[in-house]
Design a protein around this motif. Sequence first.
Motif, mmCIF file in Angstrom:
data_model
loop_
_atom_site.group_PDB
_atom_site.id
_atom_site.type_symbol
_atom_site.label_atom_id
_atom_site.label_comp_id
_atom_site.label_asym_id
_atom_site.label_seq_id
_atom_site.Cartn_x
_atom_site.Cartn_y
_atom_site.Cartn_z
ATOM 1 N N ALA A 134 -10.240 89.331 7.127
ATOM 2 C CA ALA A 134 -11.266 89.559 8.144
ATOM 3 C C ALA A 134 -12.399 90.379 7.551
ATOM 4 C CB ALA A 134 -10.663 90.297 9.343
ATOM 5 N N ASP A 135 -13.585 90.259 8.163
ATOM 6 C CA ASP A 135 -14.723 91.036 7.699
ATOM 7 C C ASP A 135 -15.042 92.143 8.702
ATOM 8 O OD1 ASP A 135 -16.113 89.921 9.827
ATOM 9 O OD2 ASP A 135 -17.211 88.479 8.619
ATOM 10 N N TYR A 136 -16.149 92.837 8.466
ATOM 11 C CA TYR A 136 -16.516 93.991 9.288
ATOM 12 C C TYR A 136 -16.749 93.606 10.746
ATOM 13 C CZ TYR A 136 -19.110 98.022 11.019
ATOM 14 O OH TYR A 136 -19.524 99.094 11.768
ATOM 15 N N ASP A 137 -17.261 92.399 10.977
ATOM 16 C CA ASP A 137 -17.523 91.931 12.335
ATOM 17 C C ASP A 137 -16.266 91.457 13.044
ATOM 18 O OD1 ASP A 137 -20.266 92.407 12.197
ATOM 19 O OD2 ASP A 137 -20.646 90.471 11.243
ATOM 20 N N LEU A 138 -15.124 91.489 12.341
ATOM 21 C CA LEU A 138 -13.813 91.066 12.847
ATOM 22 C C LEU A 138 -13.667 89.550 12.890
ATOM 23 C CD1 LEU A 138 -13.123 93.634 15.723
ATOM 24 C CD2 LEU A 138 -12.774 93.859 13.262
ATOM 25 N N TRP A 139 -14.583 88.825 12.248
ATOM 26 C CA TRP A 139 -14.409 87.380 12.111
ATOM 27 C C TRP A 139 -13.243 87.139 11.155
ATOM 28 C CZ3 TRP A 139 -17.621 83.149 13.819
ATOM 29 C CH2 TRP A 139 -17.262 81.900 13.289
ATOM 30 N N ILE A 140 -12.296 86.319 11.567
ATOM 31 C CA ILE A 140 -11.116 86.028 10.756
ATOM 32 C C ILE A 140 -11.383 84.765 9.948
ATOM 33 C CG2 ILE A 140 -8.675 85.390 10.824
ATOM 34 C CD1 ILE A 140 -8.406 87.166 13.298
ATOM 35 N N TRP A 141 -11.431 84.926 8.614
ATOM 36 C CA TRP A 141 -11.740 83.819 7.717
ATOM 37 C C TRP A 141 -10.504 83.029 7.326
ATOM 38 C CZ3 TRP A 141 -16.597 82.444 7.212
ATOM 39 C CH2 TRP A 141 -17.596 83.390 7.424
ATOM 40 N N ALA A 146 -8.957 94.002 13.531
ATOM 41 C CA ALA A 146 -8.867 92.608 13.983
ATOM 42 C C ALA A 146 -7.543 92.353 14.680
ATOM 43 C CB ALA A 146 -9.055 91.660 12.801
ATOM 44 N N PHE A 147 -6.454 92.883 14.101
ATOM 45 C CA PHE A 147 -5.145 92.740 14.745
ATOM 46 C C PHE A 147 -5.141 93.421 16.106
ATOM 47 C CE2 PHE A 147 -3.140 92.296 10.343
ATOM 48 C CZ PHE A 147 -2.990 90.924 10.486
ATOM 49 N N GLY A 148 -5.729 94.615 16.161
ATOM 50 C CA GLY A 148 -5.763 95.357 17.422
ATOM 51 C C GLY A 148 -6.539 94.611 18.496
ATOM 52 N N VAL A 149 -7.665 94.004 18.108
ATOM 53 C CA VAL A 149 -8.467 93.245 19.071
ATOM 54 C C VAL A 149 -7.702 92.022 19.554
ATOM 55 C CG1 VAL A 149 -10.544 91.825 19.335
ATOM 56 C CG2 VAL A 149 -10.689 94.057 18.218
ATOM 57 N N LEU A 150 -7.010 91.328 18.650
ATOM 58 C CA LEU A 150 -6.219 90.163 19.044
ATOM 59 C C LEU A 150 -5.153 90.547 20.066
ATOM 60 C CD1 LEU A 150 -5.634 88.188 15.715
ATOM 61 C CD2 LEU A 150 -7.043 87.515 17.638
ATOM 62 N N GLN A 151 -4.464 91.663 19.812
ATOM 63 C CA GLN A 151 -3.400 92.076 20.716
ATOM 64 C C GLN A 151 -3.935 92.528 22.062
ATOM 65 O OE1 GLN A 151 -1.125 95.012 18.552
ATOM 66 N NE2 GLN A 151 0.158 93.456 17.600
ATOM 67 N N ILE A 187 -5.549 89.092 23.779
ATOM 68 C CA ILE A 187 -4.623 88.012 24.100
ATOM 69 C C ILE A 187 -3.207 88.584 24.110
ATOM 70 C CG2 ILE A 187 -3.867 85.689 23.497
ATOM 71 C CD1 ILE A 187 -6.456 85.350 21.969
ATOM 72 N N ALA A 188 -2.708 88.852 25.293
ATOM 73 C CA ALA A 188 -1.444 89.571 25.443
ATOM 74 C C ALA A 188 -0.252 88.806 24.903
ATOM 75 C CB ALA A 188 -1.215 89.902 26.920
ATOM 76 N N ILE A 189 -0.372 87.484 24.790
ATOM 77 C CA ILE A 189 0.754 86.703 24.305
ATOM 78 C C ILE A 189 1.115 87.076 22.866
ATOM 79 C CG2 ILE A 189 -0.566 84.760 23.384
ATOM 80 C CD1 ILE A 189 1.520 82.888 24.543
ATOM 81 N N VAL A 190 0.155 87.642 22.132
ATOM 82 C CA VAL A 190 0.422 88.060 20.746
ATOM 83 C C VAL A 190 1.387 89.231 20.701
ATOM 84 C CG1 VAL A 190 -0.639 88.914 18.628
ATOM 85 C CG2 VAL A 190 -1.844 87.272 20.041
ATOM 86 N N ALA A 191 1.205 90.185 21.614
ATOM 87 C CA ALA A 191 2.021 91.394 21.587
ATOM 88 C C ALA A 191 3.363 91.199 22.272
ATOM 89 C CB ALA A 191 1.271 92.534 22.271
ATOM 90 N N GLY A 192 3.490 90.182 23.122
ATOM 91 C CA GLY A 192 4.715 89.976 23.864
ATOM 92 C C GLY A 192 5.681 89.053 23.161
ATOM 93 N N SER A 193 6.757 88.741 23.856
ATOM 94 C CA SER A 193 7.779 87.851 23.309
ATOM 95 C C SER A 193 7.285 86.412 23.325
ATOM 96 C CB SER A 193 9.067 87.957 24.131
ATOM 97 O OG SER A 193 9.543 89.292 24.139
#
Length: 258
Positions: free
Chosen positions: A113-120, A208-213, A216-222
């Motif tokens: 990921a870059d500074y803007d949180l774009w995931i390459w 980036a991981f923190g923003v994803l979680q 989108i709650a499905i990332v942090a859940g089961s």
Amino acid sequence: MSRSLFLSIVDAVKDHDYYFQRRSDGLGRMRLSSLQKVTAVFRMLAYGLPADATDEYIKIGESKATESMIKFYLAMGEIVAERYLRTPNANDIARLLYIGRNGSPTIILETIADYDLWIWHAYFGMSGTNNDINVLESSNFFSNLAQGTAPPAHYVIQGKEYNVGYYLADGIYPKWATIVQIIQQPQGRKKKYFAMKQEACRKDVERAFGVLQSRIAIVAGSARFWKKYVLHDIMSAFIIMHNMIIEENVIFMHQFKK
């Protein structure tokens, strides 16, 4: 995500897959609309809801909600993955260089990921078999890198030209020329300064991981789907949507500054 971006996604999947177009049944009654199906998918993604929890609000059954999820991530992968989940090109590299942009079974996500949180780049796999030590053996990005196939990069440091990009990583990764590892217990002003700057840049991935979680709650859940390829495609779909939101925000900020 803005309303306009959401509606554009609804229109895109509706145009791409006949499944999302509203049709009538044999008695002439109208079936579920594209908005109902896509909204059910977004509620499952954003709030981590099970499929049967969408019935009361969206008026859609559990089986249809699950089917809509599968159809949706397949459509997203076919429509916009080439644009929103791709290897950076020469223009992207130039912009990045000079501007910046509990004991339970788990699945890991490797990203660049870059500074803007774009995931390459995103690699999705089972933990245990894919950890920091051996993930390079199965990651398509680093496989290409090992074969000398890398995104074009050109920059000058202290008068010396470089044509290969560098990637910041933990010390557990192998000692490759293109991987810059952390300095363990840095001594001296130069090494301490370098370690501080490198740590600041590496936090972009953690953000980036923190923003994803949080987004989108499905990332942090089961996980509610058992097949690995289904989980992979769902992960890819919402990373694509994450990048779409990042792009929209960047465009808005540029317009706001003007």
